[in-house]
Scaffold this motif. Structure first.
Motif, PDB file in Angstrom:
ATOM      1  N   SER A 109      -8.116  -5.541 -21.321  1.00 46.88           N
ATOM      2  CA  SER A 109      -7.157  -4.607 -20.744  1.00 46.88           C
ATOM      3  C   SER A 109      -5.835  -5.303 -20.475  1.00 46.88           C
ATOM      4  O   SER A 109      -5.811  -6.444 -19.989  1.00 46.88           O
ATOM      5  CB  SER A 109      -7.696  -4.009 -19.437  1.00 46.88           C
ATOM      6  N   GLY A 110      -4.760  -4.654 -20.832  1.00 45.66           N
ATOM      7  CA  GLY A 110      -3.405  -5.068 -20.504  1.00 45.66           C
ATOM      8  C   GLY A 110      -3.134  -6.554 -20.567  1.00 45.66           C
ATOM      9  O   GLY A 110      -3.137  -7.185 -21.623  1.00 45.66           O
ATOM     10  N   ASP A 111      -2.893  -7.148 -19.399  1.00 49.15           N
ATOM     11  CA  ASP A 111      -2.488  -8.549 -19.312  1.00 49.15           C
ATOM     12  C   ASP A 111      -3.606  -9.519 -19.672  1.00 49.15           C
ATOM     13  O   ASP A 111      -3.369 -10.719 -19.789  1.00 49.15           O
ATOM     14  CB  ASP A 111      -1.997  -8.863 -17.888  1.00 49.15           C
ATOM     15  N   ASP A 112      -4.829  -9.009 -19.824  1.00 47.13           N
ATOM     16  CA  ASP A 112      -5.942  -9.888 -20.135  1.00 47.13           C
ATOM     17  C   ASP A 112      -5.945 -10.345 -21.587  1.00 47.13           C
ATOM     18  O   ASP A 112      -6.670 -11.261 -21.950  1.00 47.13           O
ATOM     19  CB  ASP A 112      -7.276  -9.190 -19.847  1.00 47.13           C
ATOM     20  N   ARG A 113      -5.133  -9.718 -22.411  1.00 48.74           N
ATOM     21  CA  ARG A 113      -5.151 -10.075 -23.826  1.00 48.74           C
ATOM     22  C   ARG A 113      -4.666 -11.504 -24.028  1.00 48.74           C
ATOM     23  O   ARG A 113      -3.575 -11.876 -23.595  1.00 48.74           O
ATOM     24  CB  ARG A 113      -4.264  -9.120 -24.630  1.00 48.74           C
ATOM     25  N   PRO A 114      -5.477 -12.334 -24.689  1.00 45.11           N
ATOM     26  CA  PRO A 114      -5.053 -13.722 -24.932  1.00 45.11           C
ATOM     27  C   PRO A 114      -3.889 -13.783 -25.916  1.00 45.11           C
ATOM     28  O   PRO A 114      -3.700 -12.885 -26.736  1.00 45.11           O
ATOM     29  CB  PRO A 114      -6.314 -14.371 -25.519  1.00 45.11           C
ATOM     30  N   SER A 148     -16.429 -23.559 -20.668  1.00 47.35           N
ATOM     31  CA  SER A 148     -16.226 -22.115 -20.674  1.00 47.35           C
ATOM     32  C   SER A 148     -14.796 -21.750 -21.049  1.00 47.35           C
ATOM     33  O   SER A 148     -14.557 -20.784 -21.788  1.00 47.35           O
ATOM     34  CB  SER A 148     -16.586 -21.543 -19.304  1.00 47.35           C
ATOM     35  N   LYS A 149     -13.838 -22.515 -20.545  1.00 47.08           N
ATOM     36  CA  LYS A 149     -12.432 -22.248 -20.892  1.00 47.08           C
ATOM     37  C   LYS A 149     -12.184 -22.463 -22.379  1.00 47.08           C
ATOM     38  O   LYS A 149     -11.443 -21.704 -23.013  1.00 47.08           O
ATOM     39  CB  LYS A 149     -11.515 -23.147 -20.066  1.00 47.08           C
ATOM     40  N   LEU A 150     -12.824 -23.482 -22.939  1.00 49.57           N
ATOM     41  CA  LEU A 150     -12.692 -23.698 -24.382  1.00 49.57           C
ATOM     42  C   LEU A 150     -13.277 -22.527 -25.156  1.00 49.57           C
ATOM     43  O   LEU A 150     -12.676 -22.046 -26.132  1.00 49.57           O
ATOM     44  CB  LEU A 150     -13.388 -24.995 -24.783  1.00 49.57           C
ATOM     45  N   ALA A 151     -14.444 -22.037 -24.718  1.00 44.52           N
ATOM     46  CA  ALA A 151     -15.062 -20.889 -25.389  1.00 44.52           C
ATOM     47  C   ALA A 151     -14.125 -19.681 -25.362  1.00 44.52           C
ATOM     48  O   ALA A 151     -13.936 -19.007 -26.379  1.00 44.52           O
ATOM     49  CB  ALA A 151     -16.389 -20.544 -24.723  1.00 44.52           C
ATOM     50  N   SER A 152     -13.511 -19.414 -24.228  1.00 43.78           N
ATOM     51  CA  SER A 152     -12.608 -18.268 -24.105  1.00 43.78           C
ATOM     52  C   SER A 152     -11.399 -18.420 -25.021  1.00 43.78           C
ATOM     53  O   SER A 152     -10.919 -17.441 -25.607  1.00 43.78           O
ATOM     54  CB  SER A 152     -12.152 -18.114 -22.651  1.00 43.78           C
ATOM     55  N   THR A 153     -10.909 -19.641 -25.154  1.00 48.55           N
ATOM     56  CA  THR A 153      -9.772 -19.892 -26.047  1.00 48.55           C
ATOM     57  C   THR A 153     -10.160 -19.636 -27.494  1.00 48.55           C
ATOM     58  O   THR A 153      -9.395 -19.056 -28.271  1.00 48.55           O
ATOM     59  CB  THR A 153      -9.285 -21.345 -25.886  1.00 48.55           C
ATOM     60  N   ILE A 154     -11.377 -20.074 -27.853  1.00 45.40           N
ATOM     61  CA  ILE A 154     -11.855 -19.838 -29.221  1.00 45.40           C
ATOM     62  C   ILE A 154     -12.040 -18.347 -29.474  1.00 45.40           C
ATOM     63  O   ILE A 154     -11.633 -17.821 -30.522  1.00 45.40           O
ATOM     64  CB  ILE A 154     -13.175 -20.596 -29.461  1.00 45.40           C
ATOM     65  N   PHE A 155     -12.642 -17.629 -28.506  1.00 43.36           N
ATOM     66  CA  PHE A 155     -12.849 -16.189 -28.663  1.00 43.36           C
ATOM     67  C   PHE A 155     -11.523 -15.470 -28.904  1.00 43.36           C
ATOM     68  O   PHE A 155     -11.447 -14.513 -29.670  1.00 43.36           O
ATOM     69  CB  PHE A 155     -13.493 -15.586 -27.415  1.00 43.36           C
ATOM     70  N   GLY A 156     -10.472 -15.913 -28.213  1.00 46.36           N
ATOM     71  CA  GLY A 156      -9.180 -15.220 -28.280  1.00 46.36           C
ATOM     72  C   GLY A 156      -8.210 -15.806 -29.269  1.00 46.36           C
ATOM     73  O   GLY A 156      -6.997 -15.584 -29.165  1.00 46.36           O
ATOM     74  N   ALA A 157      -8.731 -16.547 -30.254  1.00 48.55           N
ATOM     75  CA  ALA A 157      -7.849 -17.248 -31.194  1.00 48.55           C
ATOM     76  C   ALA A 157      -6.913 -16.304 -31.945  1.00 48.55           C
ATOM     77  O   ALA A 157      -5.791 -16.684 -32.301  1.00 48.55           O
ATOM     78  CB  ALA A 157      -8.673 -18.071 -32.181  1.00 48.55           C
ATOM     79  N   ASP A 158      -7.357 -15.089 -32.198  1.00 49.09           N
ATOM     80  CA  ASP A 158      -6.493 -14.140 -32.915  1.00 49.09           C
ATOM     81  C   ASP A 158      -5.825 -13.151 -31.972  1.00 49.09           C
ATOM     82  O   ASP A 158      -5.252 -12.154 -32.429  1.00 49.09           O
ATOM     83  CB  ASP A 158      -7.284 -13.393 -33.991  1.00 49.09           C
ATOM     84  N   GLY A 159      -5.894 -13.420 -30.663  1.00 47.08           N
ATOM     85  CA  GLY A 159      -5.322 -12.480 -29.703  1.00 47.08           C
ATOM     86  C   GLY A 159      -6.068 -11.162 -29.665  1.00 47.08           C
ATOM     87  O   GLY A 159      -5.521 -10.137 -29.268  1.00 47.08           O
ATOM     88  N   TYR A 160      -7.336 -11.184 -30.079  1.00 52.79           N
ATOM     89  CA  TYR A 160      -8.184  -9.983 -30.164  1.00 52.79           C
ATOM     90  C   TYR A 160      -7.619  -8.946 -31.147  1.00 52.79           C
ATOM     91  O   TYR A 160      -7.888  -7.756 -31.034  1.00 52.79           O
ATOM     92  CB  TYR A 160      -8.370  -9.350 -28.782  1.00 52.79           C
TER      93      TYR A 160
END
Length: 543
Positions: free
Chosen positions: A392-397, A360-372
């Motif tokens: 929201s706020g600090d949640d941005r990868p 799951s952590k790997l998936a989240s890293t892949i999802f946020g590869a461009d910092g959203y």
């Protein structure tokens, strides 16, 4: 024009598609109407109730025998969908008149030729907003994409397959902004509610689809899933939902955020309240040989599951190592296990060398590869703010600084897949059948849902982990939360602060009557087997 004005005009345009005679004078509060099904059926006539409680298989058979017409079936579902939308805000597009015209054409064909055009002749099918239809928006929850209807050349391949089989399209359904959330909220439509319990979220990102099919405002619809977006709303509304392996069902010309992302691909699949319908439509699509028109689809024909061993072995995931499920989910897991054992099957604990949390952590890293950044850029085009449920706020990868980091993610995904595949094969040493486990029984979410907008309370570990592994999965309803049975365990000591917050969130009264289910998982590209094993579990639970 200000984004608020664009969004307001779009909402009004959607609502104007509901005939005046079907509009509710006063929308009841969630306290007045908790579950929409009973309320809706009081507004329908006897024939409409009968039609909308029929499966796709039943509807297709009755239409083919001339017992029902396409137009009366279409109108019944349009009425039910209109009522469901007013109670849950589940529709992003309503085009009933267009549907009526199509249904009348199908009836005329049947009258003239004495046969149907295909196996879905006259059956209404709903679509998640991102499935492209000519002349209709695919906004994906973005204000910037409103009033940009798709052209004939942009129509999704899957829509063509379904329409060629005789399906009637009449609504598209809501998504969260960008579709990157486990709940469904946008600045265009607001929050989509759970059709079983309007106090709770419908899930996401195929949340509008889940709410509509859950209320039987559609017999079957299509959602997409990159981290759980079919399975979460399906289990929250007691539905069967198929998350197939990547590209087994054609995604060609389906609009998407992060379209064509190569490391972790979104998949499209059906959601229905009847498993036989799920099988019918999946087989129909695969039998159409979609690989001919979509180079990403593997040329794997439908492989019917026949002569399968009588005794099966299942692995079961009891928890993710960091949290305990809410009582209804615990009970659903135990019910599934007990039912399978009672029918002579075997259930062993599933403990792979790569944990759900790691995947799951790997998936989240892949999802946020461009910092959203793509999401933020699209919102900036209209000036709309990003809804809390997405980011929201600090949640941005942070995102990555070099493409090499992305390829390292691809490498790690491949390594995880190899390790878990090898572990799956090794379970042959643990089973009494001498075969590896046939499938896995897993939770979908730690709870039956959550209050809007608390989608960050639970993790995606039970869903996005299988996206990383690219395994096939079918959600399977098991039971309903019961405030008299599903009591909090006062003796349990939480594993961490997050787990403590999750346990304190549980409220038996809040969740009462809400679906609780599991998912049945098989190795990649074994969709036929996943559907079959879901049927084994369904039948075991019914005994």
């Amino acid at each position: 024009m200000a984004w608020q004005d664009i969004a307001r005009a779009k909402r009004e345009a959607v609502d104007s598609g509901i005939p005046r005679k079907w509009r509710l004078e006063d929308i009841p509060s969630v306290d007045e109407v908790r579950s929409v099904i009973v309320y809706i059926e009081e507004k329908l006539n006897e024939k409409e109730v009968e039609i909308t409680n029929s499966t796709v298989v039943e509807l297709a058979e009755k239409i083919s025998r001339g017992e029902l017409s396409a137009i009366e079936v279409t109108k019944a579902f349009c009425h039910r969908a209109a009522l469901t939308h007013q109670l849950t805000t589940c529709c992003s597009e309503i085009f009933f008149e267009r549907a009526y015209k199509k249904a009348e054409e199908l009836d005329e064909y049947f009258k003239k030729n004495g046969k149907t055009v295909g196996p879905l002749h006259g059956v209404p099918i709903s679509l998640k907003d991102q499935v492209n239809l000519e002349g209709i928006d695919s906004a994906l929850g973005y204000v910037s994409l409103v009033n940009k209807p798709k052209t004939k050349d942009e129509v999704s391949n899957i829509a063509k397959i379904l329409e060629d089989a005789g399906a009637v399209f009449y609504v598209k359904t809501t998504t969260p902004t960008s579709m990157m959330a486990a709940s469904t909220s946008s600045n265009i439509y607001g929050y989509t509610l759970n059709s079983f319990n309007r106090n709770l979220s419908c899930g996401g990102s195929s949340g509008g689809e889940g709410a509509l099919v859950g209320a039987r405002g559609s017999p079957l619809g299509f959602g997409t899933d990159i981290g759980g977006s079919i399975r979460i709303p399906s289990t929250f509304q007691g539905l069967y939902g198929l998350r197939g392996s990547s590209n087994r069902i054609p995604y060609c010309k389906v609009s998407n955020s992060y379209a064509h992302a190569p490391v972790l691909a979104s998949v499209i699949g059906p959601m229905a309240w009847d498993l036989n319908d799920l099988k019918l439509v999946t087989k129909l699509i695969i039998d159409s040989k979609p690989w001919i028109h979509d180079p990403k689809v593997p040329p794997i024909p439908w492989r019917e599951v026949t002569d399968y061993p009588k005794k099966l072995s299942f692995g079961i995931i009891l928890n993710n190592g960091e949290t305990k499920h809410h009582p209804p989910i615990e009970r659903a897991l135990q019910m599934a296990k007990n039912a399978l054992i009672a029918q002579g099957h075997e259930v062993i604990e599933w403990k792979p060398p790569v944990s759900l949390i790691e995947c799951s952590k790997l998936a989240s890293t892949i999802f946020g590869a461009d910092g959203y950044q793509e999401v933020l850029d699209e919102c900036a085009k209209s000036g709309e703010p990003l809804v809390k449920e997405v980011l929201s706020g600090d949640d941005r990868p942070k995102g990555i600084s070099h493409i090499h980091e992305y390829w390292e993610m691809a490498k790690l995904k491949y390594e995880y897949q190899h390790k878990v595949d090898e572990y799956w094969l090794s379970t042959a040493l643990q089973t009494s059948t001498g075969r590896p486990v046939d499938g896995i029984i897993s939770p979908v979410w730690e709870s039956c849902s959550f209050r809007p907008p608390d989608n960050d309370l639970c993790s995606l570990s039970y869903t996005s982990s299988f996206n990383v592994l690219d395994y096939s999965s079918v959600t399977t309803p098991v039971t309903l939360a019961d405030k008299e049975i599903d009591l909090q365990d006062d003796v349990y000591k939480p594993m961490n602060a997050y787990d403590k917050a999750l346990q304190e969130y549980y409220d038996p009264e809040l969740y009462h009557g809400t679906p609780a289910g599991v998912q049945v998982v098989t190795p990649r590209y074994e969709e036929e087997k996943a559907i079959y094993l879901a049927g084994v579990l369904r039948d075991s639970l019914r005994v």
